[in-house]
Design a protein around this motif. Structure first.
Motif, PDB file in Angstrom:
ATOM      1  N   VAL A 183      -3.376   3.847   3.696  1.00  0.00           N
ATOM      2  CA  VAL A 183      -3.569   2.713   2.792  1.00  0.00           C
ATOM      3  C   VAL A 183      -2.198   2.290   2.289  1.00  0.00           C
ATOM      4  O   VAL A 183      -1.378   3.137   1.922  1.00  0.00           O
ATOM      5  CB  VAL A 183      -4.496   3.062   1.617  1.00  0.00           C
ATOM      6  N   LEU A 184      -1.958   0.982   2.273  1.00  0.00           N
ATOM      7  CA  LEU A 184      -0.672   0.422   1.852  1.00  0.00           C
ATOM      8  C   LEU A 184      -0.926  -0.740   0.913  1.00  0.00           C
ATOM      9  O   LEU A 184      -1.828  -1.554   1.149  1.00  0.00           O
ATOM     10  CB  LEU A 184       0.120  -0.058   3.079  1.00  0.00           C
ATOM     11  N   GLU A 185      -0.135  -0.803  -0.160  1.00  0.00           N
ATOM     12  CA  GLU A 185      -0.280  -1.874  -1.140  1.00  0.00           C
ATOM     13  C   GLU A 185       0.462  -3.128  -0.665  1.00  0.00           C
ATOM     14  O   GLU A 185       1.675  -3.112  -0.493  1.00  0.00           O
ATOM     15  CB  GLU A 185       0.283  -1.412  -2.487  1.00  0.00           C
ATOM     16  N   PHE A 186      -0.280  -4.195  -0.440  1.00  0.00           N
ATOM     17  CA  PHE A 186       0.293  -5.492  -0.102  1.00  0.00           C
ATOM     18  C   PHE A 186       0.285  -6.363  -1.360  1.00  0.00           C
ATOM     19  O   PHE A 186      -0.218  -5.958  -2.414  1.00  0.00           O
ATOM     20  CB  PHE A 186      -0.518  -6.155   1.013  1.00  0.00           C
ATOM     21  N   VAL A 205       8.862   0.911   4.912  1.00  0.00           N
ATOM     22  CA  VAL A 205       9.749   1.353   3.832  1.00  0.00           C
ATOM     23  C   VAL A 205      10.084   0.183   2.906  1.00  0.00           C
ATOM     24  O   VAL A 205      10.044   0.304   1.678  1.00  0.00           O
ATOM     25  CB  VAL A 205      11.024   1.991   4.410  1.00  0.00           C
ATOM     26  N   ASP A 206      10.391  -0.970   3.502  1.00  0.00           N
ATOM     27  CA  ASP A 206      10.741  -2.147   2.700  1.00  0.00           C
ATOM     28  C   ASP A 206       9.568  -2.597   1.836  1.00  0.00           C
ATOM     29  O   ASP A 206       9.746  -2.946   0.654  1.00  0.00           O
ATOM     30  CB  ASP A 206      11.193  -3.282   3.612  1.00  0.00           C
ATOM     31  N   ARG A 207       8.364  -2.600   2.388  1.00  0.00           N
ATOM     32  CA  ARG A 207       7.188  -3.025   1.619  1.00  0.00           C
ATOM     33  C   ARG A 207       6.954  -2.096   0.427  1.00  0.00           C
ATOM     34  O   ARG A 207       6.575  -2.532  -0.661  1.00  0.00           O
ATOM     35  CB  ARG A 207       5.944  -3.059   2.512  1.00  0.00           C
ATOM     36  N   LEU A 208       7.181  -0.801   0.609  1.00  0.00           N
ATOM     37  CA  LEU A 208       6.996   0.144  -0.484  1.00  0.00           C
ATOM     38  C   LEU A 208       8.018  -0.094  -1.598  1.00  0.00           C
ATOM     39  O   LEU A 208       7.679  -0.041  -2.793  1.00  0.00           O
ATOM     40  CB  LEU A 208       7.097   1.576   0.043  1.00  0.00           C
ATOM     41  N   ILE A 209       9.262  -0.355  -1.217  1.00  0.00           N
ATOM     42  CA  ILE A 209      10.295  -0.640  -2.219  1.00  0.00           C
ATOM     43  C   ILE A 209       9.969  -1.932  -2.956  1.00  0.00           C
ATOM     44  O   ILE A 209      10.062  -2.010  -4.192  1.00  0.00           O
ATOM     45  CB  ILE A 209      11.684  -0.710  -1.555  1.00  0.00           C
ATOM     46  N   GLN A 210       9.567  -2.954  -2.220  1.00  0.00           N
ATOM     47  CA  GLN A 210       9.259  -4.240  -2.845  1.00  0.00           C
ATOM     48  C   GLN A 210       8.050  -4.125  -3.779  1.00  0.00           C
ATOM     49  O   GLN A 210       8.030  -4.730  -4.860  1.00  0.00           O
ATOM     50  CB  GLN A 210       8.994  -5.301  -1.772  1.00  0.00           C
ATOM     51  N   ALA A 211       7.050  -3.346  -3.389  1.00  0.00           N
ATOM     52  CA  ALA A 211       5.886  -3.150  -4.256  1.00  0.00           C
ATOM     53  C   ALA A 211       6.297  -2.472  -5.561  1.00  0.00           C
ATOM     54  O   ALA A 211       5.807  -2.820  -6.645  1.00  0.00           O
ATOM     55  CB  ALA A 211       4.820  -2.315  -3.537  1.00  0.00           C
ATOM     56  N   ALA A 212       7.218  -1.499  -5.470  1.00  0.00           N
ATOM     57  CA  ALA A 212       7.698  -0.824  -6.679  1.00  0.00           C
ATOM     58  C   ALA A 212       8.495  -1.767  -7.565  1.00  0.00           C
ATOM     59  O   ALA A 212       8.379  -1.732  -8.793  1.00  0.00           O
ATOM     60  CB  ALA A 212       8.546   0.379  -6.278  1.00  0.00           C
ATOM     61  N   LEU A 213       9.307  -2.624  -6.967  1.00  0.00           N
ATOM     62  CA  LEU A 213      10.100  -3.570  -7.752  1.00  0.00           C
ATOM     63  C   LEU A 213       9.228  -4.606  -8.448  1.00  0.00           C
ATOM     64  O   LEU A 213       9.606  -5.125  -9.504  1.00  0.00           O
ATOM     65  CB  LEU A 213      11.125  -4.263  -6.843  1.00  0.00           C
ATOM     66  N   ARG A 214       8.048  -4.893  -7.880  1.00  0.00           N
ATOM     67  CA  ARG A 214       7.145  -5.856  -8.524  1.00  0.00           C
ATOM     68  C   ARG A 214       6.467  -5.281  -9.749  1.00  0.00           C
ATOM     69  O   ARG A 214       6.012  -6.032 -10.624  1.00  0.00           O
ATOM     70  CB  ARG A 214       6.061  -6.316  -7.527  1.00  0.00           C
ATOM     71  N   GLY A 240       0.956   1.830  -4.243  1.00  0.00           N
ATOM     72  CA  GLY A 240       1.941   2.005  -3.176  1.00  0.00           C
ATOM     73  C   GLY A 240       1.340   2.430  -1.864  1.00  0.00           C
ATOM     74  O   GLY A 240       1.168   1.629  -0.946  1.00  0.00           O
ATOM     75  N   LEU A 241       1.024   3.709  -1.756  1.00  0.00           N
ATOM     76  CA  LEU A 241       0.579   4.249  -0.464  1.00  0.00           C
ATOM     77  C   LEU A 241      -0.298   5.465  -0.673  1.00  0.00           C
ATOM     78  O   LEU A 241      -0.212   6.158  -1.690  1.00  0.00           O
ATOM     79  CB  LEU A 241       1.777   4.626   0.409  1.00  0.00           C
ATOM     80  N   VAL A 242      -1.128   5.737   0.315  1.00  0.00           N
ATOM     81  CA  VAL A 242      -1.991   6.919   0.355  1.00  0.00           C
ATOM     82  C   VAL A 242      -2.356   7.174   1.798  1.00  0.00           C
ATOM     83  O   VAL A 242      -2.531   6.237   2.586  1.00  0.00           O
ATOM     84  CB  VAL A 242      -3.277   6.712  -0.491  1.00  0.00           C
ATOM     85  N   ARG A 243      -2.446   8.439   2.164  1.00  0.00           N
ATOM     86  CA  ARG A 243      -3.116   8.813   3.410  1.00  0.00           C
ATOM     87  C   ARG A 243      -4.409   9.492   3.026  1.00  0.00           C
ATOM     88  O   ARG A 243      -4.407  10.448   2.245  1.00  0.00           O
ATOM     89  CB  ARG A 243      -2.262   9.765   4.250  1.00  0.00           C
ATOM     90  N   ALA A 244      -5.514   8.983   3.532  1.00  0.00           N
ATOM     91  CA  ALA A 244      -6.829   9.541   3.229  1.00  0.00           C
ATOM     92  C   ALA A 244      -7.341  10.291   4.455  1.00  0.00           C
ATOM     93  O   ALA A 244      -7.350   9.751   5.566  1.00  0.00           O
ATOM     94  CB  ALA A 244      -7.803   8.431   2.843  1.00  0.00           C
ATOM     95  N   ASP A 245      -7.766  11.538   4.236  1.00  0.00           N
ATOM     96  CA  ASP A 245      -8.204  12.410   5.331  1.00  0.00           C
ATOM     97  C   ASP A 245      -9.711  12.639   5.243  1.00  0.00           C
ATOM     98  O   ASP A 245     -10.231  13.000   4.177  1.00  0.00           O
ATOM     99  CB  ASP A 245      -7.490  13.754   5.256  1.00  0.00           C
TER     100      ASP A 245
END
Length: 385
Positions: free
Chosen positions: A259-262, A370-379, A324-329
């Motif tokens: 899962v990724l935060e857009f 990696v860029d999307r995760l950084i940008q999500a944190a900056l928002r 941000g992110l999650v891996r769901a198992d």
């Protein structure tokens, strides 16, 4: 009066956002955190961001390290250590304690502290306790520094397998049978704790999986086939965490989903399947990181199954208030039902890890991830949100 012909002051170039990549840490996943950090450091676009690598030793000292990701790799079946890259054996890095300042300071005994400049965002690639479990996130909240990934509550829930399962059940997600032995129970009534496990085994059968309740990367886990192996398995789990969880074995296929935060909210990747490793009893630490057992991406599921597991992964992300992110198992049981096993709020991020592989297959390459995760944190801001 016209200003058309007056000399104009030259525009100051805007400063690139500064990313502190924090790795290592005090948990048993120290080395894997370094491998993750090496991959992240290689992937960060240096034309877009300034980067400050900060390592945390196994004793908890924050140090400046060499920006040399090639030295952060598994070599000869051995994981790296922060001390090997530390620029000093005595110096330490200090985060700001004033939310109005994001200035990072470096200090050595007998020397004047040195300002390292402001940090705009922290990318914490720590796994396990003292990093992934809300402790570091709380420090960053107090410092007022944005960071990649989930906040304090979601990080703590995602680290503690007992409370993670309790949260999932309260949101209607199905989990497998388990029993928890807390440290006080073990200390005060070891015989009674063993009896509870024996009753659990009598109800659900063997094998059982004995795990540290707050660890990851499959460290400290033992697959137990009978009572004869139980004491050794408990001792191994307690080496990593005094609180242990015992889970019934679920018959079925292991399915993972990222899962990724857009900008418009969380989305799920295509799922992957973890086939049973040939040389290992289950998908343990060595199968994951040393022998690099390959997953199947995308998982061979029906369209309906794929849609269902992606929906459930996002539900788990939202249930735990993740960011941000999650891996769901999950396990896909023999009767066709998805049972969630756990989430990882900072999943393995090495080049061979399943989370980046699933997003690569979903059209998001590693550097973009990696860029999307950084940008999500900056928002996001720190504090209540």
């Amino acid at each position: 009066m016209s200003t058309e012909n007056l000399p104009q002051s030259p525009e100051q170039p805007s400063r690139k956002p500064r990313v502190a990549v924090v790795f290592g840490g005090r948990s048993s996943e120290h080395g894997i955190s370094m491998v993750t950090a090496g991959a992240v450091l290689r992937a960060i676009d240096r034309t877009k961001y300034d980067v400050l690598p900060i390592g945390i030793t196994q004793e908890g000292r924050w140090v400046l390290t060499a920006d040399e990701p090639e030295r952060m790799a598994i070599a000869d079946r051995r994981t790296p250590d922060v001390e090997e890259l530390a620029e000093s054996t005595e110096g330490g890095v200090l985060l700001p304690v004033d939310p109005a300042s994001r200035e990072v300071v470096y200090s050595e005994p007998g020397s004047v502290p040195k300002a390292l400049g402001e940090v705009d965002v922290v990318f914490p690639v720590l796994h396990g306790p003292y990093g992934e479990d809300g402790t570091l996130q709380g420090l960053l909240e107090l410092s007022g520094v944005p960071y990649v990934g989930s906040g304090v509550l979601a990080s703590a829930v995602g680290q503690d397998k007992e409370y993670m399962k309790r949260v999932f059940v309260s949101f209607g997600l199905k989990v497998g049978p388990y029993v928890v032995i807390r440290p006080r129970e073990w200390q005060l009534d070891e015989t009674g704790a063993r009896r509870r496990i024996a009753e659990f085994a009598g109800e659900h059968g063997w094998p059982l999986f004995v795990k540290p309740a707050r660890a990851g990367s499959s460290i400290g886990i033992t697959k137990v086939e009978s009572f004869e192996g139980l004491d050794e398995a408990i001792a191994e789990a307690q080496r990593h965490d005094p609180k242990i969880i015992v889970e019934a074995a679920l018959r079925g296929r292991e399915i993972e989903c990222g899962v990724l935060e857009f900008e418009d909210g969380p989305r799920a990747s295509v799922p992957a399947e973890i086939p049973p490793p040939d040389a290992h009893a289950y998908y343990d630490f060595e199968a994951k990181y040393i022998d690099s057992t390959p997953g199947i991406v995308p998982a061979p599921l029906t369209d309906e199954q794929t849609a269902e597991v992606r929906r459930l992964a996002v539900e788990a992300f939202e249930a735990a208030s993740c960011e941000g992110l999650v891996r769901a198992d999950f396990f896909l049981t023999e009767d066709g039902e998805f049972v969630i096993n756990e989430i990882n709020t900072m999943p393995g991020f090495t080049p061979i890890s399943m989370y980046p592989q699933m997003w690569q297959a979903s059209g998001v390459a590693y550097a973009e991830l990696v860029d999307r995760l950084i940008q999500a944190a900056l928002r996001r801001s720190t504090g209540l949100r």
